[in-house]
Design an enzyme around this catalytic site. Sequence first.
Site, mmCIF file in Angstrom:
data_model
loop_
_atom_site.group_PDB
_atom_site.id
_atom_site.type_symbol
_atom_site.label_atom_id
_atom_site.label_comp_id
_atom_site.label_asym_id
_atom_site.label_seq_id
_atom_site.Cartn_x
_atom_site.Cartn_y
_atom_site.Cartn_z
ATOM 1 N N ASP A 76 0.827 -1.207 0.000
ATOM 2 C CA ASP A 76 0.000 0.000 0.000
ATOM 3 C C ASP A 76 0.858 1.252 0.000
ATOM 4 O O ASP A 76 2.034 1.234 0.379
ATOM 5 C CB ASP A 76 -0.969 0.011 1.188
ATOM 6 C CG ASP A 76 -0.264 -0.007 2.534
ATOM 7 O OD1 ASP A 76 0.683 -0.803 2.700
ATOM 8 O OD2 ASP A 76 -0.658 0.762 3.444
ATOM 9 N N GLU A 138 0.077 -1.110 5.742
ATOM 10 C CA GLU A 138 1.168 -0.644 6.586
ATOM 11 C C GLU A 138 1.019 0.837 6.873
ATOM 12 O O GLU A 138 1.304 1.298 7.987
ATOM 13 C CB GLU A 138 2.511 -0.924 5.895
ATOM 14 C CG GLU A 138 3.738 -0.683 6.777
ATOM 15 C CD GLU A 138 4.227 0.769 6.768
ATOM 16 O OE1 GLU A 138 5.036 1.131 7.638
ATOM 17 O OE2 GLU A 138 3.794 1.552 5.894
#
Length: 387
Positions: A76, A138
Amino acid sequence: MLASRTTTEELLAYLVAFDTTSRNSNLELIGFVRDYLAAFGIESVTVPNETGDKASLFATIGPAGVGGVCLSGHSDVVPVDGQPWTTDPFTLTPVDDRLYGRGSCDMKGFVAACLAMVPEMANAALKTPIHLLVSYDEEIGCTGVVPAVRKLGVDLPLPRACIVGEPTSMRVVDAHKSGIAYVTTVIGREAHSSMPHLGANAIFAAAELVGELDRYRAELIAKGDASGRFDPPNTTVQVTVIEGGTAGNIVPRRCAIRWNVRGLPDFDEAALLARFERFAQEVVVPKLRVEAPEAEIVTDMIYKVPPLRPQTGSEAELLALRLAGQNRTYTVAYGTEGGHFQAQGVPTIICGPGSIDQAHKPDEYIELAQLRACERFLRGLIAECAA
């Protein structure tokens, strides 16, 4: 269709093109990685989230049933909304010795380098396996990796060491701070602003709480960092968002404060939270309840990223130092997934290409020299795992 041998830059272009901003699904990127690995005969396992719109991917190259080295990276990226990019953030754009694009540095560059080395891993007759873990979410609290990490040593192999490829300019990092985010909600009572004594002003109460947090901040600065290794050299407390009130002529009933703590590895965050809650309940709430018995203050944790604690002499540290050609370790102030691996019993360090100074900004980039350094590091790992 990818060629049998694809460069790090080519793979990075594919990865950057997937808009995996944390609010979006990452399944297309995970499918791409799965298919890429399958082309080399490498099976992978996906670990989905509860809603099924995101997943982590875990794969092993080399022998089964043997403790190996895990290379971990997240898929991400942070949003580009409102940022003044001069290139398309989701098109990898080379300019001189840099590659521009969202996630190029943080941290698709590392993932791309790992994937580019897969053919060499597959052909190396590894005696020690190399595991690849690509995770999600994350950037919003290091939460996505947790379901996969909890499977290590249960449904998935337990690595002997883990290298998390966050951007460290290829320096070996053995410790980082924790990251804990809270929201504190104050509930008072609405009233006409001309009759404030009939209400309980939630914003005034919130201001007292902010003042208390500022006192903690000052104390922590004064206490400093006994290790002398961190910058800034102390645990930090920050208030980041305040939301409250309805209109200019209404005593506000509600106010919410978002605040966070980035703690040194030995910091006792539970003690700080307990002190804050005592102040809220013993000092601030009684004032609100003079006019509003229903008033309350509630603090909820949004996320918690555990610290990475130094493990001097661990297999992960010694391996990374050899591969990087270094003789000392460093620290970083930001959080990573590393603490979750460490909590699962896996010795972990952080080492990856690119500088954190370029992360999260418009015109994010990674230098080609950093990708080359990462490739050398990974080739060294392959050689060690084949020996």
